[in-house]
Design a protein around this motif. Structure first.
Motif, PDB file in Angstrom:
ATOM      1  N   ASP A 236      89.368 -56.430  17.999  1.00 25.40           N
ATOM      2  CA  ASP A 236      89.067 -56.424  19.292  1.00 25.40           C
ATOM      3  C   ASP A 236      87.915 -55.476  19.484  1.00 25.40           C
ATOM      4  N   THR A 238      85.704 -56.026  22.910  1.00 26.17           N
ATOM      5  CA  THR A 238      85.365 -55.836  24.184  1.00 26.17           C
ATOM      6  C   THR A 238      86.448 -56.608  25.096  1.00 26.17           C
ATOM      7  N   MET A 239      87.572 -57.082  24.484  1.00 22.75           N
ATOM      8  CA  MET A 239      88.507 -57.878  25.259  1.00 22.75           C
ATOM      9  C   MET A 239      89.159 -57.185  26.121  1.00 22.75           C
ATOM     10  N   SER A 240      89.345 -57.538  27.259  1.00 27.96           N
ATOM     11  CA  SER A 240      90.276 -57.039  28.399  1.00 27.96           C
ATOM     12  C   SER A 240      91.714 -56.888  27.748  1.00 27.96           C
ATOM     13  N   TYR A 241      92.335 -55.773  28.549  1.00 24.81           N
ATOM     14  CA  TYR A 241      93.856 -55.667  28.160  1.00 24.81           C
ATOM     15  C   TYR A 241      94.554 -56.892  28.504  1.00 24.81           C
ATOM     16  N   ALA A 242      94.182 -57.374  29.774  1.00 25.39           N
ATOM     17  CA  ALA A 242      94.900 -58.790  29.938  1.00 25.39           C
ATOM     18  C   ALA A 242      94.873 -59.984  29.189  1.00 25.39           C
ATOM     19  N   ARG A 243      93.813 -59.907  28.603  1.00 25.11           N
ATOM     20  CA  ARG A 243      93.312 -61.169  27.686  1.00 25.11           C
ATOM     21  C   ARG A 243      94.115 -60.796  26.165  1.00 25.11           C
ATOM     22  N   LEU A 244      94.112 -59.542  25.822  1.00 25.54           N
ATOM     23  CA  LEU A 244      94.889 -59.245  24.665  1.00 25.54           C
ATOM     24  C   LEU A 244      96.388 -59.436  24.785  1.00 25.54           C
ATOM     25  N   ARG A 299      81.829 -49.221  25.777  1.00 23.94           N
ATOM     26  CA  ARG A 299      83.249 -49.185  25.821  1.00 23.94           C
ATOM     27  C   ARG A 299      84.074 -47.930  25.367  1.00 23.94           C
ATOM     28  N   ARG A 305      91.275 -47.288  23.196  1.00 21.14           N
ATOM     29  CA  ARG A 305      91.599 -48.614  23.535  1.00 21.14           C
ATOM     30  C   ARG A 305      93.178 -48.851  22.954  1.00 21.14           C
ATOM     31  N   PHE A 309      96.605 -49.905  24.795  1.00 20.92           N
ATOM     32  CA  PHE A 309      97.154 -51.228  24.499  1.00 20.92           C
ATOM     33  C   PHE A 309      98.546 -50.851  24.218  1.00 20.92           C
ATOM     34  N   ARG A 312     100.743 -50.766  27.198  1.00 21.97           N
ATOM     35  CA  ARG A 312     100.997 -52.292  27.865  1.00 21.97           C
ATOM     36  C   ARG A 312     101.861 -53.267  26.879  1.00 21.97           C
TER      37      ARG A 312
END
Length: 364
Positions: A236, A238-244, A299, A305, A309, A312
């Motif tokens: 990872d 640049t991926m958003s937390y939602a996409r992760l 970022r 990050r 993560f 969440r």
């Protein structure tokens, strides 16, 4: 059907270039690292290494400025080592899609001080007709990848796992959207595993599709570890937390997908992951997911990050039970090695604690 990475098998068919001449002292030329053993591709050796002396002298000549038989043997050994290194470089690029000379040196010639020998191998592969590899220049750095001809040559060697849809790294190398840096971060992760002897660089597969009821799951990498088990690896930047989180849910869907096929009297039907990773007696648990947070411009720092993560992902019901997820940062991984306590387990009550890879909990 995609299959798990398989350990490297020694090739029995050597190219003409890789078998020319007698062997000599290893000091005559740098040889590839441990991963090079058994690898042979039919790449033409350097002609300069095989050139004969002037016609006026032979091996028994008293001329002191002309090499004799011993020197010719050393040159033949040097040509053999050069051919082996070029084969290793080609296989590495076919497998990982792109790499820099520094990365190739770290994988193939770890004890060499500079990248001169790797760069010579790259130039020779580029000079083949048709060219077996290509390169892209960005910010005084060169990024190398296989051409279609190079992929065909590598596949013909029998040294690569049979992956459907294997592609060149040309698009990744030329990318201006961060795709190239993502690919290079994956190679740095491969190097960290290789140097720690956790997994050989040849035991990786990149972006292999795995079917789920909700569509294909495509891990950044799948690695066969030294103990015979496998692991999924995600990078990872640049991926958003939602996409992760959505990707974690895709892994959960893959884990819980119903069996495919009808089975038979001797064996019950199995799901795709069981067929691919569980072994013949289903004695291996679902592979862990290893998530590596890599630096990216504009970022938050990888450690920041990673902590967010955990907050969440720890709320997902199957994480920590049906699905083992462990995280680290690329700076921490490259500094301390993949087999050291660098992994944090998501959903664990002691999630702040870092563990070695061998101490990660097994999925139920």
């Amino acid at each position: 059907m995609p299959t798990a990475p398989t350990p490297r098998a020694s090739s029995t068919a050597a190219g003409a270039a890789a078998t020319a001449g007698p062997t000599a002292s290893p000091a005559a030329s740098p040889t590839p690292g441990p991963a090079a053993v058994g690898r042979r591709l039919s790449v033409v050796p350097d002609q300069s290494a095989l050139s004969a002396g002037p016609g006026r002298c032979n091996s028994s000549s008293p001329c002191t400025d002309v090499p004799g038989e011993a020197s010719r043997a050393r040159k033949s050994a040097a040509a053999k080592a050069s051919a082996e290194l070029r084969g290793e470089v080609l296989l590495c690029l076919a497998q990982l899609r792109l790499a820099t000379p520094r990365q190739l040196k770290a994988l193939l010639l770890p004890h060499q001080q500079g990248t001169d020998h790797v760069r010579r191998a790259l130039r020779n592969l580029l000079a083949e007709s048709p060219a077996l590899i290509g390169r892209t220049h960005r910010a005084q750095q060169s990024y190398w990848y296989c051409t279609p001809a190079g992929l065909a040559e590598a596949a013909a060697s029998g040294e690569l796992a049979p992956t459907v849809g294997r592609t060149t790294g040309k698009r990744i190398a030329a990318s201006k959207t961060g795709l190239r840096e993502h690919g290079l971060a994956l190679v740095d992760t491969v190097i960290a595993f290789h140097q720690a002897q956790v997994a050989d660089h040849a035991d990786w597969q990149v972006e292999v599709a795995h079917p789920t009821p909700a569509g294909n799951l495509v891990p950044d990498g799948v690695v066969l570890l030294a103990d015979g088990s496998s692991a999924f690896v995600e990078i990872d930047r640049t991926m958003s937390y939602a996409r992760l989180i959505a990707k974690l849910e895709r892994y959960d869907a893959y884990r819980n997908a119903p069996p495919s096929g009808r089975g038979n009297a001797a064996r019950a039907p199995r799901s795709h992951w069981q067929e691919t990773y569980a072994g013949p007696s289903l004695d291996r648990p679902f592979p862990p997911l290893l998530l590596v947070f890599a630096p990216a411009p504009r970022r938050a720092a990888p450690a920041t990050r990673e902590a967010a993560f955990h907050d969440r992902a720890g709320r997902l019901p199957n994480v920590g039970y049906r699905l083992t997820v462990a995280t680290t940062t690329l700076p921490l991984l490259t500094k301390n090695a993949a087999n050291r306590p660098v992994w944090r387990v998501v959903g664990n009550r002691r999630s702040e604690e870092r563990r070695p890879l061998a101490a990660l909990p097994k999925a139920q």
